[in-house]
Design an enzyme around this catalytic site. Structure first.
Site, PDB file in Angstrom:
ATOM      1  CG  LEU A  46      36.490  33.069  36.873  1.00  0.00           C
ATOM      2  CD1 LEU A  46      35.236  32.235  36.619  1.00  0.00           C
ATOM      3  CD2 LEU A  46      36.936  33.768  35.601  1.00  0.00           C
ATOM      4  N   UNK A  47      37.938  36.282  40.364  1.00  0.00           N
ATOM      5  CA  UNK A  47      37.655  37.276  41.396  1.00  0.00           C
ATOM      6  C   UNK A  47      38.032  38.670  40.894  1.00  0.00           C
ATOM      7  N   GLY A  48      37.441  39.679  41.487  1.00  0.00           N
ATOM      8  CA  GLY A  48      37.761  41.053  41.122  1.00  0.00           C
ATOM      9  C   GLY A  48      39.201  41.431  41.403  1.00  0.00           C
ATOM     10  CB  THR A  50      41.860  37.197  39.628  1.00  0.00           C
ATOM     11  OG1 THR A  50      40.807  36.486  40.283  1.00  0.00           O
ATOM     12  CG2 THR A  50      42.773  36.205  38.934  1.00  0.00           C
TER      13      THR A  50
END
EC number: 1.11.1.9
Length: 201
Positions: A46-48, A50
């Site tokens: 869920l990272u920017g 990813t």
């Protein structure tokens, strides 16, 4: 000194460590990868970055895997709670949410672990000791102290998702890259190692 740090202090290479695959089963000894070039990243779904990093990890594994590269991903929820899925949910999250579009990693993913603090996986305690700072940003730190959820806090802590560690064919860590360094841009360093031929390790 915690068990992870004791193990890290005693180790000479990543071959001293093992990790359990994301899909379960027996732990994989990194010693079974002797002679390979390893690219190790702490990942989050869920990272920017990813989409960027997962797709680039797949691309490097696809292109350079046949020549001796092995990409290893370690999901971690210590940075902004951006890997809050359970182990059994992560692959579906990657497939249907981010990156989505049916994405499937073609590299080895392991069970969720911590990379910092007293509960850090011994492999990451070792990597942080061997390479205390990213080569591209020696001042890289966690940007928001309010998000630090582990203790103790150390100067060599991983700062965020998708830090990268490049390990040579003898199992010795060679270079660490910050989250801002794109995974695909490590390719020249990997190529340089591959061009040296097989290791005698």
């Amino acid at each position: 000194m915690c068990a992870a740090r004791l193990a890290a202090a005693a180790a000479q290479s990543v071959y001293a460590f093992s990790a359990r695959p994301l899909t379960g089963g027996e732990p994989v000894s990194l010693g079974s990868l002797r002679g390979k070039i390893l690219l190790i990243e702490n990942v989050a779904s869920l990272u920017g970055t990813t989409v960027r990093d997962y797709t680039q990890m797949n691309e490097l594994q696809r292109r350079l895997g046949p020549r001796g590269l092995v990409v290893l991903g370690f999901p971690c929820n210590q940075f902004g709670h951006q890997e809050n899925a359970k182990n059994e949910e992560i692959l579906n999250s990657l497939k249907y949410v981010r990156p989505g579009g049916g994405f499937e990693p073609n590299f080895m993913l392991f069970e969720k672990c911590e990379v910092n603090g007293a509960g850090a996986h011994p492999l990451f305690a070792f990597l942080r000791e061997a390479l205390p700072a990213p080569s591209d940003d020696a001042t890289a730190l966690m940007t928001d102290p309010k998000l630090i959820t582990w203790s103790p806090v150390c100067r060599n802590d991983v700062a965020w998702n998708f830090e990268k560690f490049l390990v040579g064919p003898d199992g010795v860590p060679l270079r660490r890259y910050s989250r801002r360094f794109q995974t695909i841009d490590i390719e020249p360093d990997i190529e340089a190692l591959l061009s040296q031929g097989p290791s005698c390790a």
